[in-house]
Design a protein around this motif. Structure first.
Motif, mmCIF file in Angstrom:
data_model
loop_
_atom_site.group_PDB
_atom_site.id
_atom_site.type_symbol
_atom_site.label_atom_id
_atom_site.label_comp_id
_atom_site.label_asym_id
_atom_site.label_seq_id
_atom_site.Cartn_x
_atom_site.Cartn_y
_atom_site.Cartn_z
ATOM 1 N N ILE A 207 0.831 -1.214 -0.122
ATOM 2 C CA ILE A 207 -0.077 -0.152 0.032
ATOM 3 C C ILE A 207 0.751 1.206 -0.016
ATOM 4 C CG2 ILE A 207 -0.180 -0.234 2.508
ATOM 5 C CD1 ILE A 207 -2.909 1.701 0.000
ATOM 6 N N THR A 208 2.051 1.195 0.708
ATOM 7 C CA THR A 208 2.724 2.703 0.701
ATOM 8 C C THR A 208 3.218 3.111 -0.525
ATOM 9 O OG1 THR A 208 4.851 1.737 1.159
ATOM 10 C CG2 THR A 208 3.607 1.910 3.105
ATOM 11 N N THR A 209 3.589 2.102 -1.403
ATOM 12 C CA THR A 209 4.027 2.583 -2.736
ATOM 13 C C THR A 209 2.867 2.676 -3.527
ATOM 14 O OG1 THR A 209 5.965 1.079 -2.639
ATOM 15 C CG2 THR A 209 5.324 1.990 -4.949
ATOM 16 N N THR A 210 1.731 2.049 -3.500
ATOM 17 C CA THR A 210 0.570 2.316 -4.328
ATOM 18 C C THR A 210 -0.081 3.792 -3.887
ATOM 19 O OG1 THR A 210 -0.310 -0.050 -4.208
ATOM 20 C CG2 THR A 210 -1.946 1.528 -4.472
ATOM 21 N N SER A 211 0.115 4.225 -2.474
ATOM 22 C CA SER A 211 -0.556 5.498 -1.919
ATOM 23 C C SER A 211 0.236 6.772 -2.588
ATOM 24 C CB SER A 211 -0.484 5.562 -0.833
ATOM 25 O OG SER A 211 -1.136 4.700 -0.103
ATOM 26 N N VAL A 212 1.673 6.334 -2.825
ATOM 27 C CA VAL A 212 2.452 7.382 -3.299
ATOM 28 C C VAL A 212 2.220 7.798 -4.924
ATOM 29 C CG1 VAL A 212 4.900 8.027 -4.066
ATOM 30 C CG2 VAL A 212 4.300 7.233 -1.821
ATOM 31 N N ILE A 213 2.061 6.665 -5.524
ATOM 32 C CA ILE A 213 2.168 6.867 -7.113
ATOM 33 C C ILE A 213 0.651 7.321 -7.511
ATOM 34 C CG2 ILE A 213 2.001 5.280 -9.157
ATOM 35 C CD1 ILE A 213 4.969 5.804 -8.350
ATOM 36 N N ALA A 214 -0.415 6.813 -6.907
ATOM 37 C CA ALA A 214 -1.670 7.065 -7.037
ATOM 38 C C ALA A 214 -1.679 8.629 -6.706
ATOM 39 C CB ALA A 214 -2.666 6.399 -6.231
ATOM 40 N N ALA A 215 -1.264 9.245 -5.617
ATOM 41 C CA ALA A 215 -1.268 10.340 -5.158
ATOM 42 C C ALA A 215 -0.323 11.312 -6.482
ATOM 43 C CB ALA A 215 -0.449 10.817 -3.724
ATOM 44 N N ILE A 216 0.598 10.844 -6.704
ATOM 45 C CA ILE A 216 0.986 11.759 -7.822
ATOM 46 C C ILE A 216 0.376 11.765 -9.105
ATOM 47 C CG2 ILE A 216 3.202 11.664 -9.591
ATOM 48 C CD1 ILE A 216 4.700 10.210 -7.282
ATOM 49 N N GLN A 217 -0.242 10.666 -9.376
ATOM 50 C CA GLN A 217 -1.166 10.591 -10.677
ATOM 51 C C GLN A 217 -2.395 11.763 -10.382
ATOM 52 O OE1 GLN A 217 -1.996 6.060 -10.529
ATOM 53 N NE2 GLN A 217 -2.375 6.633 -12.539
ATOM 54 N N VAL A 218 -2.966 11.842 -9.180
ATOM 55 C CA VAL A 218 -4.019 12.644 -9.061
ATOM 56 C C VAL A 218 -3.522 13.999 -9.087
ATOM 57 C CG1 VAL A 218 -5.882 13.177 -7.575
ATOM 58 C CG2 VAL A 218 -5.673 10.847 -8.007
ATOM 59 N N ARG A 219 -2.410 14.285 -8.626
ATOM 60 C CA ARG A 219 -1.916 15.677 -8.555
ATOM 61 C C ARG A 219 -1.779 15.892 -9.845
ATOM 62 N NH1 ARG A 219 3.058 15.400 -5.625
ATOM 63 N NH2 ARG A 219 2.095 14.761 -3.828
ATOM 64 N N GLU A 220 -1.321 15.268 -10.636
ATOM 65 C CA GLU A 220 -0.986 15.702 -12.233
ATOM 66 C C GLU A 220 -2.313 15.830 -12.796
ATOM 67 O OE1 GLU A 220 2.078 16.117 -13.461
ATOM 68 O OE2 GLU A 220 2.313 16.155 -11.186
ATOM 69 N N ALA A 221 -3.143 15.118 -12.536
ATOM 70 C CA ALA A 221 -4.637 15.309 -13.069
ATOM 71 C C ALA A 221 -5.231 16.645 -12.296
ATOM 72 C CB ALA A 221 -5.609 14.264 -12.662
ATOM 73 N N LEU A 222 -4.904 17.076 -11.272
ATOM 74 C CA LEU A 222 -5.503 18.280 -10.858
ATOM 75 C C LEU A 222 -4.844 19.367 -11.545
ATOM 76 C CD1 LEU A 222 -5.435 17.767 -7.139
ATOM 77 C CD2 LEU A 222 -7.490 17.273 -8.498
ATOM 78 N N LYS A 223 -3.635 19.148 -11.792
ATOM 79 C CA LYS A 223 -2.998 20.262 -12.652
ATOM 80 C C LYS A 223 -3.564 20.426 -14.139
ATOM 81 C CE LYS A 223 1.385 19.335 -10.359
ATOM 82 N NZ LYS A 223 2.859 18.794 -10.873
ATOM 83 N N ILE A 224 -3.737 19.407 -14.638
ATOM 84 C CA ILE A 224 -4.258 19.320 -16.151
ATOM 85 C C ILE A 224 -5.798 19.925 -15.872
ATOM 86 C CG2 ILE A 224 -5.261 17.760 -17.737
ATOM 87 C CD1 ILE A 224 -2.949 16.050 -17.226
ATOM 88 N N LEU A 225 -6.627 19.699 -15.193
ATOM 89 C CA LEU A 225 -7.982 20.132 -15.123
ATOM 90 C C LEU A 225 -8.088 21.430 -14.351
ATOM 91 C CD1 LEU A 225 -9.484 16.803 -12.909
ATOM 92 C CD2 LEU A 225 -9.790 17.613 -15.305
ATOM 93 N N SER A 226 -7.012 22.282 -13.953
ATOM 94 C CA SER A 226 -7.089 23.468 -13.376
ATOM 95 C C SER A 226 -6.357 24.350 -14.583
ATOM 96 C CB SER A 226 -6.070 23.676 -12.077
ATOM 97 O OG SER A 226 -6.593 22.946 -11.027
ATOM 98 N N GLN A 227 -6.102 23.700 -15.576
ATOM 99 C CA GLN A 227 -5.621 24.279 -16.902
ATOM 100 C C GLN A 227 -4.080 24.723 -16.525
ATOM 101 O OE1 GLN A 227 -7.289 24.241 -19.775
ATOM 102 N NE2 GLN A 227 -8.952 23.243 -18.812
ATOM 103 N N ARG A 228 -3.525 23.835 -15.849
ATOM 104 C CA ARG A 228 -1.996 24.193 -15.712
ATOM 105 C C ARG A 228 -1.189 23.020 -16.062
ATOM 106 N NH1 ARG A 228 -0.282 28.556 -12.702
ATOM 107 N NH2 ARG A 228 1.606 28.028 -13.612
#
Ligand SMILES: [Zn+2]
Length: 263
Positions: A207-228
């Protein structure tokens, strides 16, 4: 906020008050967003949790599988009785995330992503939470063709990887495929030309690696959705949880890539 009168403590009455303090995060855009999550396994659980808590308004979750006991060391939304009852992963993740953010529209799609009807209805970003190369390439090709950004995640034990694909200018997943990926594909199609399965050992996962990778994925998605998209990882991030290190590798578009022939 301009024109807003704050009474003492009112900032604690807003679910997203702390998110709104991040200047570039466009909360309105997030709530209007439609996101596709492909795969509702370990990464899918974490990715959907993070998307829902972040205020994304509409999430479609695709997965064909049911829960088994060996999923339970890394999946927030699965329980022992789900494994006994062979509960469908996409449905359980959708139900679990609904509790986290009731205003979010969650649509489970039980089946193979390859069988999803086209065109995909207006997704602004696709998150890949898959465990095989074939499905990854399928999602990559369709996202690129429809000019939808694709954020692919993968883990192997304490190591992981996130690739951000930003069409039409950025390199895609297939641009970075090496010889061993190609051999897997050739092997898969070598017998009858159809969907021939062959033995693939299960990868280590926790789970710890899963959490890190998933968090990075969503952070990138938040940038894309925020037009950044300018803030996004260019292009692949490698994470080594044993050493506590990460590294970003820039890629070029591959001339031989069939998803975007270079003229
Ligand atoms: Zn490519």
């Amino acid at each position: 906020m301009e024109g807003t009168v704050l009474r003492p403590g009112s900032y604690d009455d807003d679910r997203f008050d702390r998110s709104k303090r991040i200047p570039w995060l466009d909360m309105e855009a997030l709530s209007d967003s439609r996101v596709l999550v492909v795969g509702a396994g370990a990464l899918g659980n974490e990715v959907v949790k993070n998307l829902a808590l972040s205020g994304v308004g509409d999430i479609t979750i695709v997965d064909m599988d049911h829960v088994v006991l060996s999923n339970l060391n890394r999946c927030l939304f699965f329980r022992g009785h789900d494994a006994q009852q062979k509960g469908m992963k996409a449905q359980l993740v959708a139900d679990g995330a609904k509790d986290l953010f009731p205003e979010c529209r969650l649509t489970p799609w039980v089946g193979r992503v390859e069988d999803m009807p086209f065109p995909w209805p207006g997704f602004q970003v696709v998150l890949g939470c898959l465990d095989n190369v074939m499905a990854r390439l399928h999602v990559n090709a369709h996202s690129y063709h429809h000019a939808v950004p694709y954020v692919d995640g993968g883990t192997d034990g304490f190591r992981g990887k996130v690739q951000v694909v930003l069409p039409p200018d950025g390199p895609c997943l297939q641009c970075g495929m090496n010889g061993s990926h190609q051999r897997i594909l050739e092997k898969r199609f070598s017998c009858t030309g159809s969907d021939v399965s062959f033995f693939m050992p299960k990868m280590a996962a926790e789970i710890t690696t899963t959490s890190v990778i998933a968090a990075i994925q969503v952070r990138e998605a938040l940038k894309i959705l925020s037009q950044r998209p300018d803030m996004c990882i260019r292009n692949v991030l490698f994470y080594d949880g044993e050493r506590g290190e990460s590294m970003v590798l820039e890629m070029e578009k591959s001339e031989g890539c069939q998803n975007h022939p270079i003229m």
